[in-house]
Scaffold this motif. Structure first.
Motif, PDB file in Angstrom:
ATOM      1  N   ASP A 110       0.823  -1.207   0.000  1.00 43.35           N
ATOM      2  CA  ASP A 110       0.000   0.000   0.000  1.00 43.35           C
ATOM      3  C   ASP A 110       0.858   1.259   0.000  1.00 43.35           C
ATOM      4  N   GLU A 111       2.070   1.184   0.522  1.00 43.20           N
ATOM      5  CA  GLU A 111       2.954   2.345   0.599  1.00 43.20           C
ATOM      6  C   GLU A 111       3.783   2.548  -0.667  1.00 43.20           C
ATOM      7  N   HIS A 112       3.929   1.513  -1.476  1.00 44.11           N
ATOM      8  CA  HIS A 112       4.890   1.581  -2.568  1.00 44.11           C
ATOM      9  C   HIS A 112       4.304   1.429  -3.967  1.00 44.11           C
ATOM     10  N   LEU A 113       3.007   1.244  -4.066  1.00 49.42           N
ATOM     11  CA  LEU A 113       2.390   1.148  -5.385  1.00 49.42           C
ATOM     12  C   LEU A 113       1.752   2.477  -5.755  1.00 49.42           C
ATOM     13  N   SER A 114       1.763   2.786  -7.034  1.00 53.96           N
ATOM     14  CA  SER A 114       1.073   3.991  -7.494  1.00 53.96           C
ATOM     15  C   SER A 114      -0.421   3.824  -7.241  1.00 53.96           C
ATOM     16  N   SER A 115      -1.141   4.933  -7.275  1.00 54.12           N
ATOM     17  CA  SER A 115      -2.592   4.852  -7.052  1.00 54.12           C
ATOM     18  C   SER A 115      -3.259   4.001  -8.133  1.00 54.12           C
ATOM     19  N   GLN A 116      -2.765   4.080  -9.362  1.00 57.69           N
ATOM     20  CA  GLN A 116      -3.339   3.258 -10.436  1.00 57.69           C
ATOM     21  C   GLN A 116      -3.120   1.771 -10.163  1.00 57.69           C
ATOM     22  N   ARG A 117      -1.914   1.405  -9.720  1.00 61.66           N
ATOM     23  CA  ARG A 117      -1.623  -0.001  -9.414  1.00 61.66           C
ATOM     24  C   ARG A 117      -2.453  -0.458  -8.209  1.00 61.66           C
ATOM     25  N   SER A 118      -2.584   0.406  -7.214  1.00 57.15           N
ATOM     26  CA  SER A 118      -3.400   0.070  -6.038  1.00 57.15           C
ATOM     27  C   SER A 118      -4.846  -0.153  -6.434  1.00 57.15           C
ATOM     28  N   ASN A 119      -5.367   0.697  -7.315  1.00 58.26           N
ATOM     29  CA  ASN A 119      -6.738   0.525  -7.793  1.00 58.26           C
ATOM     30  C   ASN A 119      -6.882  -0.787  -8.554  1.00 58.26           C
ATOM     31  N   GLY A 120      -5.893  -1.118  -9.370  1.00 57.44           N
ATOM     32  CA  GLY A 120      -5.921  -2.373 -10.111  1.00 57.44           C
ATOM     33  C   GLY A 120      -5.866  -3.575  -9.189  1.00 57.44           C
ATOM     34  N   LEU A 121      -5.048  -3.483  -8.151  1.00 63.42           N
ATOM     35  CA  LEU A 121      -4.955  -4.569  -7.178  1.00 63.42           C
ATOM     36  C   LEU A 121      -6.294  -4.763  -6.473  1.00 63.42           C
ATOM     37  N   ARG A 122      -6.925  -3.658  -6.097  1.00 66.72           N
ATOM     38  CA  ARG A 122      -8.265  -3.724  -5.482  1.00 66.72           C
ATOM     39  C   ARG A 122      -9.270  -4.361  -6.429  1.00 66.72           C
ATOM     40  N   ALA A 123      -9.198  -3.996  -7.706  1.00 66.70           N
ATOM     41  CA  ALA A 123     -10.116  -4.565  -8.701  1.00 66.70           C
ATOM     42  C   ALA A 123      -9.916  -6.074  -8.832  1.00 66.70           C
ATOM     43  N   MET A 124      -8.665  -6.526  -8.775  1.00 64.84           N
ATOM     44  CA  MET A 124      -8.404  -7.964  -8.848  1.00 64.84           C
ATOM     45  C   MET A 124      -8.973  -8.679  -7.619  1.00 64.84           C
ATOM     46  N   VAL A 125      -8.780  -8.102  -6.438  1.00 69.78           N
ATOM     47  CA  VAL A 125      -9.320  -8.690  -5.208  1.00 69.78           C
ATOM     48  C   VAL A 125     -10.841  -8.752  -5.284  1.00 69.78           C
ATOM     49  N   GLU A 126     -11.467  -7.673  -5.755  1.00 68.55           N
ATOM     50  CA  GLU A 126     -12.926  -7.653  -5.883  1.00 68.55           C
ATOM     51  C   GLU A 126     -13.405  -8.725  -6.850  1.00 68.55           C
ATOM     52  N   ARG A 127     -12.690  -8.919  -7.949  1.00 69.23           N
ATOM     53  CA  ARG A 127     -13.058  -9.959  -8.926  1.00 69.23           C
ATOM     54  C   ARG A 127     -12.959 -11.340  -8.283  1.00 69.23           C
ATOM     55  N   ILE A 128     -11.895 -11.583  -7.536  1.00 72.42           N
ATOM     56  CA  ILE A 128     -11.712 -12.883  -6.874  1.00 72.42           C
ATOM     57  C   ILE A 128     -12.845 -13.133  -5.887  1.00 72.42           C
ATOM     58  N   ARG A 129     -13.164 -12.133  -5.071  1.00 68.63           N
ATOM     59  CA  ARG A 129     -14.223 -12.281  -4.077  1.00 68.63           C
ATOM     60  C   ARG A 129     -15.580 -12.503  -4.747  1.00 68.63           C
ATOM     61  N   ALA A 130     -15.862 -11.732  -5.793  1.00 70.86           N
ATOM     62  CA  ALA A 130     -17.137 -11.866  -6.495  1.00 70.86           C
ATOM     63  C   ALA A 130     -17.256 -13.241  -7.151  1.00 70.86           C
ATOM     64  N   THR A 131     -16.163 -13.733  -7.703  1.00 68.94           N
ATOM     65  CA  THR A 131     -16.164 -15.046  -8.320  1.00 68.94           C
ATOM     66  C   THR A 131     -16.450 -16.132  -7.294  1.00 68.94           C
ATOM     67  N   ALA A 132     -15.833 -16.016  -6.118  1.00 68.61           N
ATOM     68  CA  ALA A 132     -16.070 -16.998  -5.050  1.00 68.61           C
ATOM     69  C   ALA A 132     -17.508 -16.935  -4.563  1.00 68.61           C
ATOM     70  N   GLU A 133     -18.041 -15.720  -4.400  1.00 65.58           N
ATOM     71  CA  GLU A 133     -19.437 -15.569  -3.970  1.00 65.58           C
ATOM     72  C   GLU A 133     -20.389 -16.200  -4.971  1.00 65.58           C
ATOM     73  N   LYS A 134     -20.142 -15.941  -6.238  1.00 68.74           N
ATOM     74  CA  LYS A 134     -21.006 -16.481  -7.289  1.00 68.74           C
ATOM     75  C   LYS A 134     -20.940 -18.016  -7.299  1.00 68.74           C
ATOM     76  N   ALA A 135     -19.740 -18.561  -7.109  1.00 69.48           N
ATOM     77  CA  ALA A 135     -19.589 -20.017  -7.109  1.00 69.48           C
ATOM     78  C   ALA A 135     -20.264 -20.651  -5.906  1.00 69.48           C
ATOM     79  N   GLU A 136     -20.314 -19.926  -4.787  1.00 73.73           N
ATOM     80  CA  GLU A 136     -20.975 -20.457  -3.588  1.00 73.73           C
ATOM     81  C   GLU A 136     -22.492 -20.471  -3.729  1.00 73.73           C
ATOM     82  N   ALA A 137     -23.008 -19.526  -4.507  1.00 76.45           N
ATOM     83  CA  ALA A 137     -24.472 -19.375  -4.618  1.00 76.45           C
ATOM     84  C   ALA A 137     -25.121 -20.503  -5.395  1.00 76.45           C
TER      85      ALA A 137
END
Length: 137
Positions: A110-137
């Motif tokens: 969080d201290e060493h990534l640009s804001s764009q990279r941090s946003n991209g990392l968050r987007a990847m985490v959100e995709r992973i979580r959403a995929t797991a939620e969808k698979a559980e449903a």
């Protein structure tokens, strides 16, 4: 709640004093990932919100989550490898329980990534979580 693979990364980061060395380590992890076949790089697997091109292809085997990923940027490919270490092999219900921001803070990302990279990392985490939620449903 981190996997042994993620704990290994955290231990390596503790050993590496300089951020440049940590950055190189992340890039090396990305280089070690098997590239995705071009046929998997489609709109359905592309992660929106990343400055770079990023694709994540999830799999579910025996109730455990896994994914393959790729990017056109080496540091982002390394971040995919870090996320793979954090999530791969977890039961679906544990995927959603991972506090990814807290775990990634342990690495100092969080201290060493640009804001764009941090946003991209968050987007990847959100995709992973959403995929797991969808698979559980």
């Amino acid at each position: 709640m981190a996997t042994p693979a993620f704990e290994e990364i955290a231990e390596t980061f503790e050993f590496l004093d300089e951020w440049e060395d940590r950055y190189r380590h992340v890039i090396e992890m990305g280089r070690a990932l098997e590239p995705l076949d071009a046929s998997l790089k489609v709109p359905a697997t592309k992660v929106e919100g990343c400055a770079s091109q990023v694709w994540l292809v999830p799999t579910l085997e025996h109730g455990r989550f896994d994914f393959r990923g790729d990017s056109d940027a080496m540091i982002v490919k390394g971040l995919i490898a870090v996320l793979h270490a954090l999530y791969a092999g977890l039961p679906l219900d544990e995927v959603r329980a991972v506090d990814a921001p807290a775990e990634l803070r342990r690495l100092g990302l969080d201290e060493h990534l640009s804001s764009q990279r941090s946003n991209g990392l968050r987007a990847m985490v959100e995709r992973i979580r959403a995929t797991a939620e969808k698979a559980e449903a």
